[in-house]
Design an enzyme around this catalytic site. Structure first.
Site, PDB file in Angstrom:
ATOM      1  CG  ASP A 205      -7.567  -6.563   7.301  1.00 55.38           C
ATOM      2  OD1 ASP A 205      -6.649  -6.218   8.140  1.00 55.38           O
ATOM      3  OD2 ASP A 205      -7.672  -6.122   6.292  1.00 55.38           O
TER       4      ASP A 205
ATOM      5  NE  ARG B  17       0.164  -8.190   2.306  1.00 59.02           N
ATOM      6  CZ  ARG B  17      -0.606  -7.929   3.184  1.00 59.02           C
ATOM      7  NH1 ARG B  17      -1.868  -8.246   3.651  1.00 59.02           N
ATOM      8  NH2 ARG B  17      -0.253  -6.603   3.698  1.00 59.02           N
TER       9      ARG B  17
ATOM     10  CE1 TYR C  89       0.652  -6.096  -2.359  1.00 58.98           C
ATOM     11  CE2 TYR C  89      -0.520  -4.221  -1.436  1.00 58.98           C
ATOM     12  CZ  TYR C  89      -0.016  -5.609  -1.279  1.00 58.98           C
ATOM     13  OH  TYR C  89       0.054  -5.937  -0.059  1.00 58.98           O
TER      14      TYR C  89
ATOM     15  NE  ARG D 163      -2.429  -1.060   3.576  1.00 59.91           N
ATOM     16  CZ  ARG D 163      -1.764  -0.383   4.421  1.00 59.91           C
ATOM     17  NH1 ARG D 163      -1.930   1.146   4.111  1.00 59.91           N
ATOM     18  NH2 ARG D 163      -1.482  -0.729   5.665  1.00 59.91           N
TER      19      ARG D 163
ATOM     20  CE  LYS E 277      -6.006  -3.294   4.739  1.00 59.81           C
ATOM     21  NZ  LYS E 277      -6.319  -3.592   6.120  1.00 59.81           N
TER      22      LYS E 277
ATOM     23  CB  CYS F  91       0.588  -6.433  14.400  1.00 59.44           C
ATOM     24  SG  CYS F  91       1.645  -5.095  14.521  1.00 59.44           S
TER      25      CYS F  91
ATOM     26  CB  SER G 254      -0.493  -3.431   8.437  1.00 53.87           C
ATOM     27  OG  SER G 254      -1.522  -2.521   8.221  1.00 53.87           O
TER      28      SER G 254
ATOM     29  CG  HIS H  27      -6.933  -2.303  10.332  1.00 55.36           C
ATOM     30  ND1 HIS H  27      -5.852  -1.876  10.494  1.00 55.36           N
ATOM     31  CD2 HIS H  27      -7.054  -3.479   9.466  1.00 55.36           C
ATOM     32  CE1 HIS H  27      -4.900  -2.986   9.805  1.00 55.36           C
ATOM     33  NE2 HIS H  27      -5.746  -3.754   9.193  1.00 55.36           N
TER      34      HIS H  27
HETATM   35  C1  OXD Z   1      -2.840  -3.985   5.873  1.00 49.19           C
HETATM   36  C2  OXD Z   1      -3.449  -5.116   5.136  1.00 49.19           C
HETATM   37  O1  OXD Z   1      -2.241  -3.634   5.173  1.00 49.19           O
HETATM   38  O2  OXD Z   1      -4.340  -5.888   5.790  1.00 49.19           O
HETATM   39  O3  OXD Z   1      -3.354  -3.719   6.842  1.00 49.19           O
HETATM   40  O4  OXD Z   1      -3.032  -5.745   3.937  1.00 49.19           O
HETATM   41 MN    MN Z   2      -5.033  -4.731   7.508  1.00 51.00          MN
END
Ligand code: OXD
Ligand code: MN
Length: 610
Positions: A285, A388, A205, A76, A214, A258, A256, A234
């Protein structure tokens, strides 16, 4: 041919056709025939074409596809992400802002004729189970088959999504994506919350182009939630089934990368399994939450799949996530094992394939490649750190039986957390919702590879939503406080966790992964009022012996547990000083409307610290 009689959809699609001038327009009905044909088409592209996808070993990974993005398009891009509200104040200090008219004027020439020689795909999709009162409809226009195939996994895609919209409603999110030239200088991910509109250009991407995720389900939806009395967060959603059969639902917000996916799919330690505990995944998520008829807060996962970070995922760290990727998944920027046309990434196992293709497409000897130390002082990587998998939720061995429940699941606890080497204890509970909202506002974490920029720097990430709040962060905090008032004593309890606390030698003290169940156990008992806690300056902490360490006593000795649960007053005074600075300099001085009740929390914590 259009799949709907809704004139609002058709008029908008006509306008976008006039703007982007595709050779052909294809409406995505979601049928298997259509998706199979698109898969054939994208896999037949010549080697070297940047849109190309590959079929993986169909015996070992049936239905699985592989794709590489351009090396400058792998995460991102927060500095290219904009919230375009009529005034800068509405977007607030955590967002890049631009006047909507100016942004439309800037982007229109970039989109003008961009789809000449290409096919435009019109994708109807539902965020949330079709028919759910909590679900919302989106339409994404794109010139990328990769996007169509990913949206098929991540959302309820196809004609059925229009059923929710009906023939007259204008309540759908208009997403326009073009992969364009993937020119990073002209890459824009733009949300227009007042117009229910997203424009994304020059990226291919996932996080920038799967507009349901998002862009819609967090940035646009957070704005809708404020206006309509619900919350877009989130957060993962999980259910813990206890030995008595009751399932307790918990949501958790971490910045993100974690470990939200790992926590959402946790496998309890042996002792818990034997006692009859089970964990079910509702989401990994995003959570959309709204008070239900009984006054409790109910959550749905608006998504239909997982867009997970591959590196580090293995049988031990996340057995369930790995299982999700074994069929009908799409892999992006991982490495190929050419010996059997399967995939590999760092942390999958300790055996990098000898005959490998690394994520940029070079054929290498994986063992030799990963033994070379790169410019960053670390071994070179075969897979990109933010590579991913996109996998259907239905693949998940522990997917919740409530996954498609249109009502959602009732939430008992909300957890915040981040990567913090010091200061923040393993777990603590807020005194009340307002204090919990403060704790959410104070989330900070060492950065990871999920977004471009330096890794390992401490950054403030309120509610783990910094890159995702579609309006003024202070108004977002006020909305949290309002929701708390509405929920009253039925509000979920709010907690904070830190799996990443380190000892004086820089070693992690908590084993994490499945053992996080031990912390969830304490949280559930607190929610049920079954267990007392120590009242400290920062919140309620577990009493000695109340975190169950049976089976890990050698690792988590009483001394280690003392350190994990320590509240160091000097460090906390520094933390509060930093929070005052953050509230003032980063938020209030830059146009953030911080509610009085949150300023008051700083005074209260400081007074308690003495
Ligand atoms: C993020 C994702 O960046 O879920 O939070 O991809
Ligand atoms: Mn996320």
């Amino acid at each position: 041919m259009s799949l709907t009689n809704n004139p609002n959809v058709n008029k908008w699609v006509d306008e976008m056709v006039a703007l982007t001038k595709p050779d052909k327009v294809v409406w995505i009905d979601g049928s298997k025939e259509q998706l199979d044909a698109l898969t054939d088409e994208v896999c037949a592209l010549p080697e070297g074409n940047r849109d190309k996808m590959y079929r993986l070993n169909q015996d070992k990974l049936p239905g699985c596809l592989y794709h590489r993005t351009l090396p400058n398009d792998v995460a991102r891009v927060e500095d290219r992400t904009f919230i375009c509200t009529p005034t800068k104040e509405e977007a607030g200090p955590t967002n890049n802002w631009c006047d909507p008219a100016e942004m439309y004027a800037k982007l229109t020439p970039l989109y003008d004729g961009v789809m000449k020689g290409r096919t435009m795909y019109v994708i109807p999709y539902s965020m949330g189970p079709i028919g759910s009162p909590l679900a919302k409809v989106g339409v994404e226009i794109t010139d990328s088959i990769y996007v169509v195939l990913n949206m098929n996994i991540m959302t309820r895609m196809g004609k059925a999504a229009f059923e929710n919209l009906g023939d007259t409603s204008n309540d759908f999110v208009r997403g326009l994506h073009s992969k364009a030239d993937v020119d990073p200088e002209n890459r824009y991910i733009v949300q227009f919350p007042q117009d229910n509109t997203i424009w994304s250009i020059n990226s291919a991407y996932g996080g920038n182009v799967l507009l349901g995720k998002k862009c819609f389900a967090l940035r646009i939806a957070s704005y809708q939630g404020k206006n309509e009395g619900w919350m877009a967060e989130h957060m993962l959603i999980l259910g813990v089934k206890k030995p008595d059969g009751e399932v307790v639902y918990i949501t958790a917000a971490f910045p993100s990368a974690c470990g939200k996916t790992n926590l959402a799919m946790l496998i309890p330690p042996e002792g818990y399994k034997k006692a009859g505990y089970e964990v079910f995944t509702v989401g990994d998520d995003i959570a959309w939450m709204k008070p239900g008829e009984d006054g409790r807060l109910y959550a749905i996962n608006p998504e239909n799949g997982f867009f997970g970070v591959a590196p580090g995922t293995n049988e031990k760290s996340n057995y369930n996530a790995l299982a999700c990727t074994r069929k009908n998944a799409i892999f992006t920027n991982v490495a190929l094992n050419n010996a059997d046309n399967t995939v590999w990434w760092e942390g999958l196992d300790k055996n990098p394939p000898e005959d490998a293709t690394e994520w940029k497409g070079a054929k290498v000897n994986g063992k030799e490649f990963t033994s070379v130390i790169g410019a960053d002082g670390k071994p070179q990587k075969l897979a990109h750190p933010n590579s991913r998998f996109t996998a259907p939720a239905a693949n998940c061995p522990c997917v919740s039986p409530e996954f498609n429940n249109p009502k959602g699941v009732p939430v008992s606890a909300i957890i915040f957390g981040g990567r913090r080497a010091s200061t923040t204890p393993l777990v603590y509970q807020s005194f009340d919702w307002t204090h919990g909202t403060y704790i959410g506002s104070a989330v900070s974490s060492e950065t990871t590879a999920a977004a471009t920029g330096a890794v390992g720097v401490l950054r403030h990430d309120p509610m783990a939503m910094k890159p995702f709040i579609g309006y003024n962060v202070g108004d977002y905090w006020a909305h949290w406080l309002e929701m708390g008032e509405k929920l009253g004593d039925k509000a979920p309890k709010i907690f904070n966790v830190n799996w990443f606390k380190q000892d004086e030698n820089g070693n992690f003290m908590w084993p994490g992964f499945g053992d996080n169940m031990r912390v969830l156990d304490w949280i559930i008992k607190r929610c049920e009022g079954k267990i007392d806690a120590d009242e400290t300056a920062i919140g309620y902490l577990p009493k000695k012996g109340d975190i169950n360490v049976e089976g890990i006593e050698d690792e988590v000795t009483p001394e280690v547990m003392d350190k994990l649960l320590a509240v160091d007053k000097d460090l906390w005074k520094k933390e509060i000083t930093e929070m005052r600075r953050y509230y003032k300099e980063d938020i209030a001085d830059k146009g953030g409307h911080i509610p009085e009740a949150l300023w008051a929390q700083l005074d209260k914590i400081e007074a308690r610290l003495g």
